[in-house]
Design a protein around this motif. Structure first.
Motif, PDB file in Angstrom:
ATOM      1  N   LEU A 107       0.813  -1.220   0.000  1.00  0.00           N
ATOM      2  CA  LEU A 107       0.000   0.000   0.000  1.00  0.00           C
ATOM      3  C   LEU A 107       0.842   1.265   0.000  1.00  0.00           C
ATOM      4  O   LEU A 107       0.433   2.309  -0.544  1.00  0.00           O
ATOM      5  CB  LEU A 107      -0.924  -0.013   1.219  1.00  0.00           C
ATOM      6  CG  LEU A 107      -2.056  -1.045   1.203  1.00  0.00           C
ATOM      7  CD1 LEU A 107      -2.596  -1.260   2.614  1.00  0.00           C
ATOM      8  CD2 LEU A 107      -3.171  -0.580   0.287  1.00  0.00           C
ATOM      9  N   HIS A 108       2.020   1.203   0.625  1.00  0.00           N
ATOM     10  CA  HIS A 108       2.828   2.422   0.743  1.00  0.00           C
ATOM     11  C   HIS A 108       3.351   2.914  -0.602  1.00  0.00           C
ATOM     12  O   HIS A 108       3.822   4.060  -0.704  1.00  0.00           O
ATOM     13  CB  HIS A 108       4.002   2.174   1.705  1.00  0.00           C
ATOM     14  CG  HIS A 108       4.974   1.147   1.200  1.00  0.00           C
ATOM     15  ND1 HIS A 108       4.724  -0.205   1.258  1.00  0.00           N
ATOM     16  CD2 HIS A 108       6.191   1.289   0.611  1.00  0.00           C
ATOM     17  CE1 HIS A 108       5.755  -0.870   0.752  1.00  0.00           C
ATOM     18  NE2 HIS A 108       6.658   0.016   0.347  1.00  0.00           N
ATOM     19  N   LYS A 109       3.262   2.089  -1.646  1.00  0.00           N
ATOM     20  CA  LYS A 109       3.716   2.501  -2.969  1.00  0.00           C
ATOM     21  C   LYS A 109       2.604   3.126  -3.800  1.00  0.00           C
ATOM     22  O   LYS A 109       2.841   3.538  -4.944  1.00  0.00           O
ATOM     23  CB  LYS A 109       4.311   1.308  -3.710  1.00  0.00           C
ATOM     24  CG  LYS A 109       5.587   0.760  -3.074  1.00  0.00           C
ATOM     25  CD  LYS A 109       6.171  -0.378  -3.880  1.00  0.00           C
ATOM     26  CE  LYS A 109       7.456  -0.889  -3.240  1.00  0.00           C
ATOM     27  NZ  LYS A 109       8.061  -2.001  -4.035  1.00  0.00           N
ATOM     28  N   ASN A 121       6.682   1.558   5.163  1.00  0.00           N
ATOM     29  CA  ASN A 121       6.178   0.275   4.672  1.00  0.00           C
ATOM     30  C   ASN A 121       4.767   0.054   5.187  1.00  0.00           C
ATOM     31  O   ASN A 121       4.473   0.315   6.357  1.00  0.00           O
ATOM     32  CB  ASN A 121       7.086  -0.878   5.134  1.00  0.00           C
ATOM     33  CG  ASN A 121       6.559  -2.230   4.686  1.00  0.00           C
ATOM     34  OD1 ASN A 121       6.164  -2.403   3.538  1.00  0.00           O
ATOM     35  ND2 ASN A 121       6.536  -3.188   5.602  1.00  0.00           N
ATOM     36  N   LEU A 122       3.890  -0.406   4.302  1.00  0.00           N
ATOM     37  CA  LEU A 122       2.537  -0.794   4.686  1.00  0.00           C
ATOM     38  C   LEU A 122       2.085  -1.862   3.690  1.00  0.00           C
ATOM     39  O   LEU A 122       1.898  -1.567   2.501  1.00  0.00           O
ATOM     40  CB  LEU A 122       1.584   0.399   4.669  1.00  0.00           C
ATOM     41  CG  LEU A 122       0.163   0.108   5.182  1.00  0.00           C
ATOM     42  CD1 LEU A 122       0.188  -0.308   6.652  1.00  0.00           C
ATOM     43  CD2 LEU A 122      -0.742   1.323   4.981  1.00  0.00           C
ATOM     44  N   GLY A 188      -2.835 -10.684   7.304  1.00  0.00           N
ATOM     45  CA  GLY A 188      -1.942  -9.856   8.104  1.00  0.00           C
ATOM     46  C   GLY A 188      -1.691  -8.480   7.510  1.00  0.00           C
ATOM     47  O   GLY A 188      -1.936  -8.234   6.319  1.00  0.00           O
ATOM     48  N   LEU A 189      -1.197  -7.608   8.365  1.00  0.00           N
ATOM     49  CA  LEU A 189      -0.814  -6.257   7.969  1.00  0.00           C
ATOM     50  C   LEU A 189       0.565  -5.971   8.550  1.00  0.00           C
ATOM     51  O   LEU A 189       0.770  -6.045   9.772  1.00  0.00           O
ATOM     52  CB  LEU A 189      -1.821  -5.231   8.480  1.00  0.00           C
ATOM     53  CG  LEU A 189      -1.540  -3.764   8.127  1.00  0.00           C
ATOM     54  CD1 LEU A 189      -1.710  -3.544   6.623  1.00  0.00           C
ATOM     55  CD2 LEU A 189      -2.463  -2.828   8.909  1.00  0.00           C
ATOM     56  N   ASP A 190       1.533  -5.666   7.678  1.00  0.00           N
ATOM     57  CA  ASP A 190       2.890  -5.297   8.092  1.00  0.00           C
ATOM     58  C   ASP A 190       3.073  -3.792   7.911  1.00  0.00           C
ATOM     59  O   ASP A 190       2.612  -3.216   6.917  1.00  0.00           O
ATOM     60  CB  ASP A 190       3.939  -6.039   7.262  1.00  0.00           C
ATOM     61  CG  ASP A 190       3.781  -7.549   7.342  1.00  0.00           C
ATOM     62  OD1 ASP A 190       3.444  -8.045   8.427  1.00  0.00           O
ATOM     63  OD2 ASP A 190       3.974  -8.214   6.302  1.00  0.00           O
ATOM     64  N   PHE A 191       3.783  -3.168   8.850  1.00  0.00           N
ATOM     65  CA  PHE A 191       3.969  -1.721   8.751  1.00  0.00           C
ATOM     66  C   PHE A 191       5.348  -1.312   9.266  1.00  0.00           C
ATOM     67  O   PHE A 191       5.962  -2.012  10.074  1.00  0.00           O
ATOM     68  CB  PHE A 191       2.878  -0.972   9.527  1.00  0.00           C
ATOM     69  CG  PHE A 191       2.694  -1.437  10.946  1.00  0.00           C
ATOM     70  CD1 PHE A 191       3.471  -0.930  11.973  1.00  0.00           C
ATOM     71  CD2 PHE A 191       1.732  -2.389  11.243  1.00  0.00           C
ATOM     72  CE1 PHE A 191       3.299  -1.354  13.277  1.00  0.00           C
ATOM     73  CE2 PHE A 191       1.552  -2.832  12.548  1.00  0.00           C
ATOM     74  CZ  PHE A 191       2.335  -2.317  13.572  1.00  0.00           C
TER      75      PHE A 191
END
Length: 397
Positions: A107-109, A121-122, A188-191
């Protein structure tokens, strides 16, 4: 194989693997007596008492294929297929086919998040995968009726020159016994924030174990007191959170702090088509309940006249329905109840920290859990009415 297309905006890779694994155990034993002083070699004994040995072998052949595809380094897709063949099962049922699929979105891109400079980062991800289990009752020979040297209860019958007769195994093998499979679903969600100085993830998971291989206990009077078959589905589900941060980062000092915690629930979806319930030690396995809930006798205090321990016992009518309770000092006669108390903690996790100063470093790790119950059998075994003179006891008596 890997390649890129459309000005490197689309990337494709493929892997294929073939693996063969063989595990062999050879054992030999011998007993001899009548050694002269200083003689320790087996052949120097005057009397050869016995010799024995066995050989165990397990073979697994596997084929694995994996396909990965990405678009603009933002959208990722994975697919894999695995086929395992094991010597543990009969030839008709020894093949297990398992697959997995997964996808993630960086998502962050995306342009709608480009104004957030602190967002490094997301990533949103999800996956589903299957895995076969070979660590099942029966070990290397779950489908083989092995012969033993004793009858049920450890009683030798028809001894010949001091050796017991070989008897068939007390376990009846289901001829259609096949793979026990675990299906795992993850979302999951990584950030990461501030150049990934602070990172973390939140993940929800569901693990379903289906076609459990079980040894179902029956009546010894049938001649086969144990039936080994595929029966039962078990589910574990929960949430896991992981957080990490760099609190200090200079030329001489670096200090990081991290931790994780998780919540876990366990439920037996289906036991088996033969029995509605199964007692497994201090637990009761019944559909709709946790396999880790305690199923034990309920303490009713101490008889002031005799000092005996007292336990609750159900009173049943002629139809087997519970119509009341009484107490008994005979432990085996007491009724076992579902307590609602679970051995699985409400929350469990850990904390870690690392401090570096030039060439010195210090690391600490802590684990914790809250809410789980423990059956202290060591303590309860020391609580008695001094019926065993000279035996171990506890000051709480």
């Amino acid at each position: 194989y890997s390649d890129s297309y459309f000005n490197d905006t689309h990337k494709l890779s493929f892997d294929a693997l073939y693996e063969v694994n063989t595990q062999t155990t050879d054992s030999f034993s011998a007993i001899s007596t009548g050694f002269l002083p200083g003689q320790e070699e087996l052949g120097n004994g005057n009397i050869a008492v016995s010799t024995g040995g066995f050989r165990l072998e397990q073979r697994i052949a596997s084929i694995l294929g994996r396909l990965s595809y990405s678009i603009h380094d933002k959208y990722f897709f994975d697919f894999s297929y695995r086929q395992d063949k094991t010597s543990q099962f009969s030839e008709v049922f020894r093949t297990g086919d398992f697959f997995s699929v997964g996808a993630s979105w960086s998502l962050h891109k995306e342009g709608f998040l480009s104004s957030f400079d602190w967002l490094t980062n997301l990533r949103l991800r999800g996956s589903y995968g299957e895995l076969g289990n070979v660590f099942i009752p029966g070990g290397f020979f779950p489908t083989s009726a092995l012969f033993g040297g004793t009858n049920f209860g450890g009683i030798n019958i028809s001894p010949v020159e001091g050796n017991p007769s070989n008897l068939p195994s007390p376990t009846l093998i289901d001829p259609t016994l096949t793979w026990e499979t675990t299906a795992i679903t993850n979302i999951g969600l990584d950030f990461g924030f501030f150049n990934n100085n602070f990172t973390g993830s939140v993940e929800y998971f569901v693990n379903n174990s289906v076609d459990l291989v079980q040894d179902l206990e029956g009546s010894p009077s049938t001649g086969t007191p144990v039936l080994r078959t595929n029966a039962g589905d078990l589910q574990n589900r929960g949430l896991e959170v992981t957080l990490n941060g760099n609190l200090m980062n200079t030329e001489d000092i670096q200090w990081s702090l991290g931790g994780n915690f998780s919540f876990l629930e366990n439920e037996l979806i289906e036991l088996n088509p033969i029995f509605e319930r199964r007692i497994n030690g201090s637990k009761l396995w019944i559909a709709g309940s946790s396999t880790q809930e305690f199923f034990i006798r309920e303490w009713a205090g101490v008889d002031p006249a005799t000092g005996d321990s007292m336990w609750f016992k159900d009173i049943l009518d002629p139809n087997g329905e519970v119509i009341g309770k009484t107490i008994t000092n005979v432990y085996d006669d007491a009724t076992r109840y579902q307590t609602g108390k679970n051995a699985i903690p409400d929350i469990q996790g850990g904390l870690n920290t690392t401090l570096n100063y030039k060439n010195f470093d210090l690391s600490l790790l802590f684990n914790f859990s809250f809410g789980g119950y423990l059956l202290d059998s060591d303590y309860s075994g020391l609580i008695s009415n001094f019926s065993n003179t000279g035996g171990a006891t506890h000051p709480d008596n």
